[in-house]
Design a protein around this motif. Sequence first.
Motif, PDB file in Angstrom:
ATOM      1  N   VAL A  27      -2.946   0.549   8.528  1.00  0.00           N
ATOM      2  CA  VAL A  27      -2.412   0.154   7.000  1.00  0.00           C
ATOM      3  C   VAL A  27      -0.828  -0.065   6.906  1.00  0.00           C
ATOM      4  O   VAL A  27      -0.464  -1.094   6.381  1.00  0.00           O
ATOM      5  N   ARG A  28      -0.189   0.608   7.807  1.00  0.00           N
ATOM      6  CA  ARG A  28       1.228   0.482   7.984  1.00  0.00           C
ATOM      7  C   ARG A  28       1.783  -1.067   8.409  1.00  0.00           C
ATOM      8  O   ARG A  28       2.601  -1.578   7.758  1.00  0.00           O
ATOM      9  N   GLU A  29       0.839  -1.503   9.302  1.00  0.00           N
ATOM     10  CA  GLU A  29       1.172  -2.680   9.933  1.00  0.00           C
ATOM     11  C   GLU A  29       0.871  -4.003   9.226  1.00  0.00           C
ATOM     12  O   GLU A  29       0.984  -5.043   9.478  1.00  0.00           O
ATOM     13  N   LYS A  78       0.907   0.539   0.311  1.00  0.00           N
ATOM     14  CA  LYS A  78       0.678   1.176   1.817  1.00  0.00           C
ATOM     15  C   LYS A  78       0.644   2.657   1.535  1.00  0.00           C
ATOM     16  O   LYS A  78      -0.220   3.446   2.148  1.00  0.00           O
ATOM     17  N   LEU A  79       1.661   3.140   0.770  1.00  0.00           N
ATOM     18  CA  LEU A  79       1.423   4.557   1.132  1.00  0.00           C
ATOM     19  C   LEU A  79       0.436   5.165   0.049  1.00  0.00           C
ATOM     20  O   LEU A  79      -0.280   6.256   0.368  1.00  0.00           O
ATOM     21  N   LEU A 110      -2.592   3.995  -0.041  1.00  0.00           N
ATOM     22  CA  LEU A 110      -3.706   3.786   0.968  1.00  0.00           C
ATOM     23  C   LEU A 110      -3.569   5.008   1.950  1.00  0.00           C
ATOM     24  O   LEU A 110      -4.606   5.553   2.325  1.00  0.00           O
ATOM     25  N   LEU A 111      -2.390   5.189   2.398  1.00  0.00           N
ATOM     26  CA  LEU A 111      -2.015   6.309   3.463  1.00  0.00           C
ATOM     27  C   LEU A 111      -2.484   7.613   3.010  1.00  0.00           C
ATOM     28  O   LEU A 111      -3.469   8.240   3.543  1.00  0.00           O
ATOM     29  N   VAL A 112      -2.110   7.897   1.823  1.00  0.00           N
ATOM     30  CA  VAL A 112      -2.485   9.198   1.227  1.00  0.00           C
ATOM     31  C   VAL A 112      -4.142   9.267   0.988  1.00  0.00           C
ATOM     32  O   VAL A 112      -4.658  10.282   1.252  1.00  0.00           O
ATOM     33  N   ARG A 113      -4.603   8.223   0.489  1.00  0.00           N
ATOM     34  CA  ARG A 113      -6.155   8.207   0.073  1.00  0.00           C
ATOM     35  C   ARG A 113      -6.725   8.576   1.489  1.00  0.00           C
ATOM     36  O   ARG A 113      -7.649   9.461   1.386  1.00  0.00           O
ATOM     37  N   ALA A 114      -6.609   7.872   2.316  1.00  0.00           N
ATOM     38  CA  ALA A 114      -7.223   8.134   3.768  1.00  0.00           C
ATOM     39  C   ALA A 114      -7.134   9.468   4.296  1.00  0.00           C
ATOM     40  O   ALA A 114      -7.999   9.959   4.823  1.00  0.00           O
ATOM     41  N   LEU A 115      -6.029  10.090   4.215  1.00  0.00           N
ATOM     42  CA  LEU A 115      -5.814  11.238   4.824  1.00  0.00           C
ATOM     43  C   LEU A 115      -6.636  12.499   3.773  1.00  0.00           C
ATOM     44  O   LEU A 115      -7.196  13.372   4.336  1.00  0.00           O
ATOM     45  N   VAL A 116      -6.416  12.206   2.613  1.00  0.00           N
ATOM     46  CA  VAL A 116      -7.197  13.087   1.584  1.00  0.00           C
ATOM     47  C   VAL A 116      -8.733  13.057   1.725  1.00  0.00           C
ATOM     48  O   VAL A 116      -9.355  14.052   2.036  1.00  0.00           O
TER      49      VAL A 116
END
Length: 227
Positions: A65-67, A76-77, A79-85
């Motif tokens: 996601v970051r790349e 990006k943030l 999507l990152l948080v959604r993925a972790l949760v």
Amino acid sequence: MGEIVDQAMRLFAERGYDGTTLQDVADAVGLSRPNLYNYVKSKEELLVAMVEATAQSAANSLREVRERTDLDPAQKLRLLVRALVLQRAERPEQFRTLDRSDQALPPEIAKKHLQGRRAVLGEITAVLEEGVTAGLFRPTDVRITALSIIGMCNWVAWWFHPSPAHPAEPVAEQIANNAVAMVAREPGHAPDTPTPLGAVALLQQDLDYLARLLKAEEGRRGTAGEG
């Protein structure tokens, strides 16, 4: 192998790593201990699989996601948080087991676990840095902010209990929105382009606002003096 890992995670979560034997795992999956050895040789192998499925797998997906170049830092943030949760919500036993067993992990597995956790922190920190540089996020201590966001995500493994009436996706979306709100600049207070001139324009807005406040304060003092 998947069922073996799942059952091992459940047992580790219930009894702790030290309190679980391979015989317990064999019983849980309906195998004899000799047959279990066809799939796994030790509890350490099960822990390695769990580490790879949690921190290291999460870090890899966050890096993708970051790349991405088609998303801005806020997207990006989110999507990152959604993925972790979602990861924590869908397989909470994995996270809880590793969290509880952190101090008891064998050295090599503990090293892998720490590397994965640091990688997750690094990916979120990098996105926060990108957002600050772009003028979309407020300047903050990005490491402390990243740790705060990760804490929100991790805690889901302890309090959230999914059900058909209470699915994980809305929870992930809410926490993702909260994370972005933590760092986002106020609407209308971000540069049109992430350039030094854009930053100067924001600074000029702040100076103009300060000048208006000072002028208003002087006006109030003058009115009070006349009374």
